[in-house]
Design a protein around this motif. Structure first.
Motif, PDB file in Angstrom:
ATOM      1  N   TYR B  74      26.610  58.441  52.098  1.00  0.00           N
ATOM      2  CA  TYR B  74      26.956  57.262  52.904  1.00  0.00           C
ATOM      3  C   TYR B  74      26.649  55.977  52.148  1.00  0.00           C
ATOM      4  CZ  TYR B  74      27.883  59.974  57.126  1.00  0.00           C
ATOM      5  OH  TYR B  74      28.427  60.834  58.043  1.00  0.00           O
ATOM      6  N   ALA B  75      25.480  55.941  51.495  1.00  0.00           N
ATOM      7  CA  ALA B  75      25.107  54.726  50.759  1.00  0.00           C
ATOM      8  C   ALA B  75      26.139  54.432  49.679  1.00  0.00           C
ATOM      9  CB  ALA B  75      23.719  54.891  50.156  1.00  0.00           C
ATOM     10  N   ALA B  76      26.574  55.480  48.966  1.00  0.00           N
ATOM     11  CA  ALA B  76      27.536  55.273  47.878  1.00  0.00           C
ATOM     12  C   ALA B  76      28.860  54.760  48.423  1.00  0.00           C
ATOM     13  CB  ALA B  76      27.741  56.580  47.113  1.00  0.00           C
ATOM     14  N   VAL B  77      29.339  55.369  49.513  1.00  0.00           N
ATOM     15  CA  VAL B  77      30.627  54.926  50.052  1.00  0.00           C
ATOM     16  C   VAL B  77      30.524  53.486  50.542  1.00  0.00           C
ATOM     17  CG1 VAL B  77      32.404  55.317  51.792  1.00  0.00           C
ATOM     18  CG2 VAL B  77      31.379  57.252  50.628  1.00  0.00           C
ATOM     19  N   TRP B  78      29.383  53.137  51.140  1.00  0.00           N
ATOM     20  CA  TRP B  78      29.227  51.741  51.568  1.00  0.00           C
ATOM     21  C   TRP B  78      29.213  50.801  50.374  1.00  0.00           C
ATOM     22  CZ3 TRP B  78      30.643  49.443  55.615  1.00  0.00           C
ATOM     23  CH2 TRP B  78      30.625  50.081  56.851  1.00  0.00           C
ATOM     24  N   SER B  79      28.614  51.234  49.293  1.00  0.00           N
ATOM     25  CA  SER B  79      28.627  50.392  48.099  1.00  0.00           C
ATOM     26  C   SER B  79      30.053  50.210  47.589  1.00  0.00           C
ATOM     27  CB  SER B  79      27.721  51.019  47.032  1.00  0.00           C
ATOM     28  OG  SER B  79      28.095  50.597  45.761  1.00  0.00           O
ATOM     29  N   PHE B  80      30.854  51.287  47.649  1.00  0.00           N
ATOM     30  CA  PHE B  80      32.270  51.168  47.257  1.00  0.00           C
ATOM     31  C   PHE B  80      33.021  50.223  48.188  1.00  0.00           C
ATOM     32  CE2 PHE B  80      31.954  55.753  45.609  1.00  0.00           C
ATOM     33  CZ  PHE B  80      31.612  55.315  44.344  1.00  0.00           C
ATOM     34  N   VAL B  87      30.654  53.022  39.785  1.00  0.00           N
ATOM     35  CA  VAL B  87      29.757  54.016  40.361  1.00  0.00           C
ATOM     36  C   VAL B  87      28.276  53.715  40.118  1.00  0.00           C
ATOM     37  CG1 VAL B  87      31.421  55.886  40.318  1.00  0.00           C
ATOM     38  CG2 VAL B  87      29.981  55.488  38.333  1.00  0.00           C
ATOM     39  N   ILE B  88      27.976  52.840  39.141  1.00  0.00           N
ATOM     40  CA  ILE B  88      26.567  52.597  38.816  1.00  0.00           C
ATOM     41  C   ILE B  88      25.803  51.971  39.996  1.00  0.00           C
ATOM     42  CG2 ILE B  88      24.972  51.455  37.205  1.00  0.00           C
ATOM     43  CD1 ILE B  88      26.528  53.546  35.736  1.00  0.00           C
ATOM     44  N   PRO B  89      26.315  50.866  40.576  1.00  0.00           N
ATOM     45  CA  PRO B  89      25.603  50.319  41.747  1.00  0.00           C
ATOM     46  C   PRO B  89      25.528  51.330  42.887  1.00  0.00           C
ATOM     47  CG  PRO B  89      27.319  48.810  41.001  1.00  0.00           C
ATOM     48  CD  PRO B  89      27.493  50.071  40.231  1.00  0.00           C
ATOM     49  N   ALA B  90      26.591  52.103  43.036  1.00  0.00           N
ATOM     50  CA  ALA B  90      26.609  53.097  44.111  1.00  0.00           C
ATOM     51  C   ALA B  90      25.482  54.103  43.915  1.00  0.00           C
ATOM     52  CB  ALA B  90      27.960  53.817  44.134  1.00  0.00           C
ATOM     53  N   LEU B 249      27.117  61.207  43.641  1.00  0.00           N
ATOM     54  CA  LEU B 249      28.140  61.770  42.753  1.00  0.00           C
ATOM     55  C   LEU B 249      29.280  62.359  43.584  1.00  0.00           C
ATOM     56  CD1 LEU B 249      26.101  63.603  39.993  1.00  0.00           C
ATOM     57  CD2 LEU B 249      27.157  61.363  39.929  1.00  0.00           C
ATOM     58  N   MET B 250      28.900  63.020  44.692  1.00  0.00           N
ATOM     59  CA  MET B 250      29.900  63.595  45.561  1.00  0.00           C
ATOM     60  C   MET B 250      30.851  62.516  46.061  1.00  0.00           C
ATOM     61  SD  MET B 250      28.673  66.006  48.533  1.00  0.00           S
ATOM     62  CE  MET B 250      28.339  67.651  48.254  1.00  0.00           C
ATOM     63  N   ALA B 251      30.257  61.373  46.456  1.00  0.00           N
ATOM     64  CA  ALA B 251      31.090  60.281  46.944  1.00  0.00           C
ATOM     65  C   ALA B 251      31.855  59.629  45.802  1.00  0.00           C
ATOM     66  CB  ALA B 251      30.230  59.249  47.662  1.00  0.00           C
ATOM     67  N   SER B 252      31.309  59.686  44.582  1.00  0.00           N
ATOM     68  CA  SER B 252      31.986  59.040  43.463  1.00  0.00           C
ATOM     69  C   SER B 252      33.256  59.787  43.074  1.00  0.00           C
ATOM     70  CB  SER B 252      31.080  58.973  42.234  1.00  0.00           C
ATOM     71  OG  SER B 252      29.932  58.239  42.526  1.00  0.00           O
ATOM     72  N   VAL B 253      33.181  61.126  43.055  1.00  0.00           N
ATOM     73  CA  VAL B 253      34.368  61.871  42.643  1.00  0.00           C
ATOM     74  C   VAL B 253      35.355  61.995  43.791  1.00  0.00           C
ATOM     75  CG1 VAL B 253      33.184  63.155  40.851  1.00  0.00           C
ATOM     76  CG2 VAL B 253      33.326  64.120  43.135  1.00  0.00           C
ATOM     77  N   ASP B 254      34.910  61.738  45.006  1.00  0.00           N
ATOM     78  CA  ASP B 254      35.798  61.842  46.156  1.00  0.00           C
ATOM     79  C   ASP B 254      35.258  60.908  47.234  1.00  0.00           C
ATOM     80  OD1 ASP B 254      37.509  62.566  48.104  1.00  0.00           O
ATOM     81  OD2 ASP B 254      36.795  64.622  48.330  1.00  0.00           O
ATOM     82  N   PRO B 255      35.741  59.641  47.253  1.00  0.00           N
ATOM     83  CA  PRO B 255      35.085  58.625  48.081  1.00  0.00           C
ATOM     84  C   PRO B 255      35.263  58.856  49.583  1.00  0.00           C
ATOM     85  CG  PRO B 255      36.524  57.645  46.443  1.00  0.00           C
ATOM     86  CD  PRO B 255      36.836  59.096  46.492  1.00  0.00           C
ATOM     87  N   LEU B 256      34.495  59.772  50.088  1.00  0.00           N
ATOM     88  CA  LEU B 256      34.496  60.054  51.524  1.00  0.00           C
ATOM     89  C   LEU B 256      33.145  60.662  51.848  1.00  0.00           C
ATOM     90  CD1 LEU B 256      37.020  61.506  53.837  1.00  0.00           C
ATOM     91  CD2 LEU B 256      35.229  63.084  53.267  1.00  0.00           C
TER      92      LEU B 256
END
Lengths: 449, 383
Positions: B74-80, B87-90, B249-256
């Motif tokens: 969730y944090a990564a997707v919100w960063s996107f 992907v680094i900030p995410a 990483l999961m969110a990075s390769v597939d943003p969901l």
């Protein structure tokens, strides 16, 4: 000794670097193809369709029926079997020799009715098995998730069983197409019928599956029943696949509501409806009226699951095998001969979607995704069982007649559980797509890995 | 800095890196060389490595690690959505949030040990799952899952580049990570290798030794004057950080990001991975993760047609019953097969696949020059 080890280490390092070097160039070449190249265009004698359906979880029954329909569609496309609804289909582009001369083969995936699993399965079919098109999905959450994946990879996604407004509303995608109707249409079709049957002074209580489909269905039903003068007492969200709904059903009787609207589908609906009936709700009198239950979306498969509980219940359907038109008859006959049972509405929409995609490729004369999309947009057709239908270009939603159905009191057999009460013409359920928001996005084919 | 790694460790590390980086070639014969599954191998490998730092070293069995994975996603997707598709900030955001989350849950859960600890973590994870599923819907989008949309602000991206048509793909300084390409795999592979290296350093450090001591006898540790709680806490948070990184990483390769990632089945899966591969070994968890993901993605795709093709050389009369029988174990039945494999391993090789490997190598070495079994073996303390 140490020298040997250094050598070995060097060897390993060289191996790692070499492997990296070997496998990277492929990814820089791929942008260099000719312009009319989209993801997974078939090169051999076959074209691969990907069927992504729930084979486990609350919608597994629907998924199994969809898969049967897809297999039948593939047969018909390849000129095997009796041709089914291809004979009655208004477009005559398909010749029964596959698609654009290529034999249709297929791969399948299990969505498990989970977004992650569905996307994994879709990715496998696209990346490994080189599927040109993905179709299927039961559950709108899955459909929305897979649709956005397909948009990102430049693969066309033909949604099957998804009824949420969002699929072609705020989450619409250029690469996604929906033949099935939506919650808004259900609401518009069902509202007047309910008012006529149960009166204009009713208090409704909603139980809603807690995801995109449930939310939009609840909203649409509220809107259409309130327009008829009903009031909404409460709307409670239940988790998908809950199994036991008694804790949600107990408060209903003390709430002062006299209608229970079950925004559930699949096994959830079978469970919640059966439990509601077991609670004796249908014998109750509230506010001097008979307590009624409404299930806005149901199907023959669910009616079978619910048994006697479905009798007299109102709902809507996309299609029913007892409809009297040439397309329906041809499809039902062909399906019955193959599998020994009439198809469900899920099967019909799946079948239609596979045929429609193949037909669009044939009419476009290519598998190039943007051209196929343009062939589908605004396409008007008939003869697949739903009467005259149009694929609206603005949101990729099909517009066709909607059926209001009721559970039969005296069914002849287990396939004769629903009675079509009213056929609401397509023009009555047509709406403006603008206020729904959403953006289809670009046509350009993205390349895939 | 590299002081505490022996020559054997370096060989192991380089061998591991080579296998991971060469995976697109090595896994070709078993049909697992496409980017999506290779990414899964790496991501879940990383998740299991992190889990193993807690479970393998301290013996504390957490049943709620999927919560950290979910928080990371969730944090990564919100960063996107809010800042940038880089992907680094995410990753930084995911790791930070997962760390905080792990600290809070660990603070409460680590007051108990054994089964009580497991139940506490399970309860917390299930609580997070239910919150993500319903209460926190504005933040998580419930069952539908959190997705990118064209209307997202993406403040940092908006300052530097004009957005192209359609949804952007996540990237690392211009190289696309999502969208299903090999660059996405190499990105996850590099993260896995870094994660593996760090875990190796932890295993070989005095800190790691302390964790092992907690596993063998916590009371004795206390008697000798050590306060074990800070060590446990550190191990718990570190493994939470790993899980957060895996989630990003999961969110990075597939943003969901979907709530089902936090469900107890997902927590149970990482326990299975670790036990299947070998608890407390360095490579074991990664192997376990790969085996389970392979079963889930490849085995589940087999159907009767595929089986018929495989056994096409057998005459029809014999083939049909064989295919009928085997089709119970593939397709939807993949979890049945996995269950059988898991049972077989737990019964015959309690140390997981790594124990099997060790037995084989020691057998081989005995046959060769009569050496003792490999010294690097980590035998399980009896518990």
């Amino acid at each position: 000794m140490s020298k040997i080890i250094i050598n070995r280490r060097g060897l390993l390092k060289a191996g790692a670097v070499g492997g990296l070097a070997l496998s990277t160039p492929m990814h820089f070449i791929r942008g260099a193809y000719a312009a009319d190249q989209s993801c997974n265009m078939p090169t051999g004698a076959n074209v691969v369709f990907g069927f992504n359906v729930p084979q486990s979880g609350p919608y597994a029954d629907e998924g199994a029926d969809e898969l049967r329909a897809y297999q039948l569609a593939v047969k018909h496309l390849n000129g095997e079997g009796d041709g089914g609804a291809l004979k009655t289909f208004s477009s005559k582009a398909l010749k029964g020799n596959g698609v654009l001369g290529k034999k249709v083969t297929f791969v399948t995936g299990d969505t498990q009715t989970k977004s992650d699993a569905a996307r994994d399965a879709a990715k496998r079919m696209i990346e490994k098995e080189k599927a040109i098109m993905i179709t299927g999905g039961s559950s709108s959450g899955v459909a929305v998730a897979v649709q956005s994946l397909c948009q990102d990879m430049g693969i066309i996604y033909m949604c099957a069983l998804t009824h949420s407004n969002d699929t072609t509303g705020k989450d619409r995608k250029r690469y996604g197409f929906r033949h099935f109707f939506n919650a808004y249409m259900s609401g518009v079709a069902l509202g007047p019928v309910l008012a006529e049957a149960y009166g204009k002074d009713r208090k409704a209580y909603h139980l809603t599956a807690d995801y995109t489909w449930g939310w939009t269905q609840e909203e649409s039903m509220k809107k259409s029943t309130e327009a008829q003068g009903w009031t909404t007492v409460n709307a409670v969200r239940t988790p998908l696949g809950a199994g036991d709904f008694s804790q949600y059903l107990t408060p209903v009787l003390n709430s002062g509501a006299d209608v229970l609207i079950l925004n559930h589908y699949g096994k959830d609906m079978v469970n919640s409806l059966t439990q509601a009936v077991q609670f004796g709700m249908r014998q109750k009198q509230v506010n001097g009226k008979n307590f009624e239950i409404v299930v806005p979306l149901f199907s023959e498969l669910m009616a079978q699951g619910a048994g006697d509980a479905i009798k007299g219940i109102y709902g809507t359907a996309n299609w029913d095998w007892k409809l009297d038109n040439a397309g329906t008859k041809a499809f039902v006959q062909s399906f019955g001969k193959e599998f020994g049972a009439p198809p469900s509405q899920a099967a019909q929409t799946a079948y239609a979607q596979a045929i429609l995609y193949a037909d669009a490729c044939e009419r476009a004369g290519t598998f190039f995704a943007p051209a196929v999309i343009k062939a589908l947009e605004g396409f008007e057709f008939d003869g697949l069982g739903n009467g005259k239908t149009v694929y609206r270009a603005e949101d990729h939603q099909c517009f066709k007649d909607v059926l209001v159905v009721q559970g039969k009191e005296k069914p002849k057999d287990k396939y004769d559980l629903l009675e079509v009460k009213k056929i609401v013409p397509a023009k009555d359920v047509t709406y403006d797509s603008k206020p729904w928001g959403g953006d289809l996005g670009p046509y350009d084919a993205k390349t895939c890995g | 800095m590299f002081g505490n790694l022996s020559r054997n460790d370096w060989v192991l590390f380089l061998g591991f890196s080579a296998v991971v980086l060469l995976a697109p070639i090595l896994f070709q014969p078993i049909g697992a060389a496409y980017p999506a599954i290779l990414q899964k191998f790496c991501i879940f490998g990383l998740f299991a490595i992190g889990f193993n730092i807690l479970f393998g070293l301290t013996g504390y069995l957490s049943f709620g690690h999927a919560a950290f994975l979910g928080v990371g996603s969730y944090a990564a997707v919100w960063s996107f959505k809010l800042f940038t598709m880089n992907v680094i900030p995410a990753m930084i955001m995911s790791v930070a949030f997962a760390g905080i989350f792990a600290f809070v849950i660990g603070f409460v859960s680590l007051r108990r040990s054994g089964i009580y600890f497991s139940i506490l973590t399970l309860a917390f994870a299930q609580m997070s799952y239910n919150m993500a599923y319903s209460v926190l819907t504005p933040l998580t989008n419930g069952e539908t899952g959190l997705q990118l949309s064209l209307k997202d602000p993406r403040i940092i991206d908006a300052m530097f580049i004009t957005p192209g048509a359609g949804l952007p793909r996540s990237n690392i300084f211009g190289i696309e990570v999502s969208g299903g390409g090999m660059p996405g795999f190499y990105f996850t592979a590099v993260m896995l290798i870094i994660g593996f290296y760090l875990s190796m350093r932890i295993f070989r450090s005095p800190f790691g030794l302390m964790l092992k001591a907690i596993k063998s006898n916590q009371n004795r540790m206390r008697y000798t004057g050590f306060n074990t709680r800070p060590y446990l806490m550190a191990a718990f948070v570190i493994s939470g950080l790993y899980a957060g990184l895996a989630g990003s990483l999961m969110a990075s390769v597939d943003p969901l990001a979907g709530a089902e990632r936090m469900q107890w089945t997902a927590s149970g899966e990482v326990v299975l991975m670790t036990i299947l591969g070998g608890v407390g070994t360095l490579v074991g968890p990664v192997i376990g993760a790969a085996v389970i993901k392979y079963f889930e993605n490849i085995f589940s795709a087999f159907n009767e047609n595929a089986l018929n093709n495989i056994f096409s050389f057998i005459p029809d009369a014999v083939r049909e019953p064989i295919v009928k029988l085997l089709s119970l174990f593939v397709g939807e039945g993949w979890s049945l097969t996995l269950g059988l494999v898991f049972m077989a391993i737990v019964i015959f090789l309690p140390g997981g696949i790594m124990e099997g490997v060790r037995l084989l190598t020691s057998l081989f070495k005995k046959g060769g020059n009569g050496n003792k079994p490999a010294v690097s073996g980590h035998t399980q303390p009896a518990e």
